[in-house]
Design a protein around this motif. Structure first.
Motif, PDB file in Angstrom:
ATOM      1  N   VAL A  47      57.792  28.276  57.680  1.00  0.00           N
ATOM      2  CA  VAL A  47      59.174  29.020  57.700  1.00  0.00           C
ATOM      3  C   VAL A  47      59.813  28.726  56.222  1.00  0.00           C
ATOM      4  O   VAL A  47      60.475  29.531  55.679  1.00  0.00           O
ATOM      5  N   SER A  48      59.834  27.407  55.918  1.00  0.00           N
ATOM      6  CA  SER A  48      60.676  26.984  54.781  1.00  0.00           C
ATOM      7  C   SER A  48      60.049  25.781  53.949  1.00  0.00           C
ATOM      8  O   SER A  48      59.418  25.147  54.824  1.00  0.00           O
ATOM      9  N   ALA A  49      60.131  25.523  52.834  1.00  0.00           N
ATOM     10  CA  ALA A  49      59.852  24.159  52.123  1.00  0.00           C
ATOM     11  C   ALA A  49      60.918  23.901  50.945  1.00  0.00           C
ATOM     12  O   ALA A  49      61.274  24.900  50.314  1.00  0.00           O
ATOM     13  N   ILE A  50      60.754  22.457  50.693  1.00  0.00           N
ATOM     14  CA  ILE A  50      61.788  22.104  49.576  1.00  0.00           C
ATOM     15  C   ILE A  50      60.974  21.021  48.819  1.00  0.00           C
ATOM     16  O   ILE A  50      60.406  20.547  49.550  1.00  0.00           O
ATOM     17  N   SER A  51      61.017  21.261  47.777  1.00  0.00           N
ATOM     18  CA  SER A  51      60.220  20.170  46.580  1.00  0.00           C
ATOM     19  C   SER A  51      61.114  18.797  46.866  1.00  0.00           C
ATOM     20  O   SER A  51      62.024  18.743  47.339  1.00  0.00           O
ATOM     21  N   GLY A  52      60.430  17.889  46.535  1.00  0.00           N
ATOM     22  CA  GLY A  52      60.899  16.430  46.492  1.00  0.00           C
ATOM     23  C   GLY A  52      62.155  16.168  45.565  1.00  0.00           C
ATOM     24  O   GLY A  52      62.920  15.530  46.361  1.00  0.00           O
ATOM     25  N   SER A  53      62.410  16.917  44.765  1.00  0.00           N
ATOM     26  CA  SER A  53      63.541  16.957  44.057  1.00  0.00           C
ATOM     27  C   SER A  53      64.658  17.485  44.600  1.00  0.00           C
ATOM     28  O   SER A  53      65.868  17.589  44.392  1.00  0.00           O
ATOM     29  N   GLY A  54      64.157  18.590  45.481  1.00  0.00           N
ATOM     30  CA  GLY A  54      65.303  19.617  46.097  1.00  0.00           C
ATOM     31  C   GLY A  54      65.522  20.842  45.275  1.00  0.00           C
ATOM     32  O   GLY A  54      66.329  21.603  45.453  1.00  0.00           O
ATOM     33  N   SER A  56      63.593  23.330  44.019  1.00  0.00           N
ATOM     34  CA  SER A  56      62.807  24.382  44.462  1.00  0.00           C
ATOM     35  C   SER A  56      62.739  24.691  45.918  1.00  0.00           C
ATOM     36  O   SER A  56      62.409  23.645  46.567  1.00  0.00           O
ATOM     37  N   THR A  57      63.171  25.718  46.441  1.00  0.00           N
ATOM     38  CA  THR A  57      62.971  26.038  48.013  1.00  0.00           C
ATOM     39  C   THR A  57      62.342  27.439  48.006  1.00  0.00           C
ATOM     40  O   THR A  57      62.268  28.320  47.020  1.00  0.00           O
ATOM     41  N   TYR A  58      61.704  27.260  49.117  1.00  0.00           N
ATOM     42  CA  TYR A  58      60.817  28.527  49.391  1.00  0.00           C
ATOM     43  C   TYR A  58      60.982  28.824  50.999  1.00  0.00           C
ATOM     44  O   TYR A  58      61.341  28.267  51.907  1.00  0.00           O
ATOM     45  N   TYR A  59      60.838  30.331  51.196  1.00  0.00           N
ATOM     46  CA  TYR A  59      61.078  30.717  52.568  1.00  0.00           C
ATOM     47  C   TYR A  59      60.274  32.021  52.873  1.00  0.00           C
ATOM     48  O   TYR A  59      59.673  32.684  51.947  1.00  0.00           O
ATOM     49  N   ALA A  60      59.908  31.955  54.231  1.00  0.00           N
ATOM     50  CA  ALA A  60      59.175  33.278  54.741  1.00  0.00           C
ATOM     51  C   ALA A  60      59.801  34.350  54.473  1.00  0.00           C
ATOM     52  O   ALA A  60      60.948  34.289  54.759  1.00  0.00           O
ATOM     53  N   ASP A 103      51.176  20.525  44.464  1.00  0.00           N
ATOM     54  CA  ASP A 103      52.227  21.889  44.468  1.00  0.00           C
ATOM     55  C   ASP A 103      52.905  22.154  45.913  1.00  0.00           C
ATOM     56  O   ASP A 103      51.995  21.756  46.867  1.00  0.00           O
ATOM     57  N   VAL A 104      54.112  22.588  45.983  1.00  0.00           N
ATOM     58  CA  VAL A 104      54.567  22.846  47.489  1.00  0.00           C
ATOM     59  C   VAL A 104      53.727  23.821  48.098  1.00  0.00           C
ATOM     60  O   VAL A 104      53.320  24.935  47.476  1.00  0.00           O
ATOM     61  N   SER A 105      53.381  23.795  49.346  1.00  0.00           N
ATOM     62  CA  SER A 105      52.391  24.557  50.027  1.00  0.00           C
ATOM     63  C   SER A 105      53.197  25.333  50.976  1.00  0.00           C
ATOM     64  O   SER A 105      53.939  24.707  51.786  1.00  0.00           O
TER      65      SER A 105
END
Length: 124
Positions: A47-54, A56-60, A103-105
């Motif tokens: 659905v979504s992800a966020i990097s440790g620092s916040g 970078s964000t990612y979305y389906a 890397d964010v997966s």
């Protein structure tokens, strides 16, 4: 790290919900966090992800423009704001964490720690 997801519920199409993932342990910023969802008979979908620092964000593609992920490293939480919900968003939602050395997966195999799911039901 231990994770606990909350915030699910029954809503109508067009409504909003905010899911929260609370983490225990220190150094929360050293973990990327992702949200996945699962419906019966299907694999867990990203659905979504966020990097440790916040940073970078990612979305389906299916949730872009409707969902927003954010995190509060001081409070050890990651939230998923879900707006304009659709019946096809109905699923059990899970949060997961992975080391920020990677890397964010966008695949479930990329995450080592999982919370219990929280059910989101969207009626038409």
């Amino acid at each position: 790290v231990q994770l606990q997801a909350s915030g699910g519920g029954l809503v109508q199409a067009g409504d909003s919900l905010r899911l929260s993932c609370a983490a225990s342990g220190r150094s929360f910023s050293r973990f990327h966090v992702g949200w996945f969802r699962k419906t019966p008979g299907k694999e867990r979908d990203f659905v979504s992800a966020i990097s440790g620092s916040g940073v970078s964000t990612y979305y389906a593609d299916s949730v872009k423009g409707r969902f927003t992920i954010s995190r509060d490293n001081a409070g050890n939480t990651v939230d998923l704001q879900m707006n304009n919900l659709k019946p096809e968003d109905t699923a059990v939602y899970y949060c997961a964490a992975a080391s920020s050395r990677l890397d964010v997966s966008s695949t479930s195999k990329g995450y080592d720690y999982w919370g219990q799911g929280t059910l989101v039901t969207v009626s038409s």
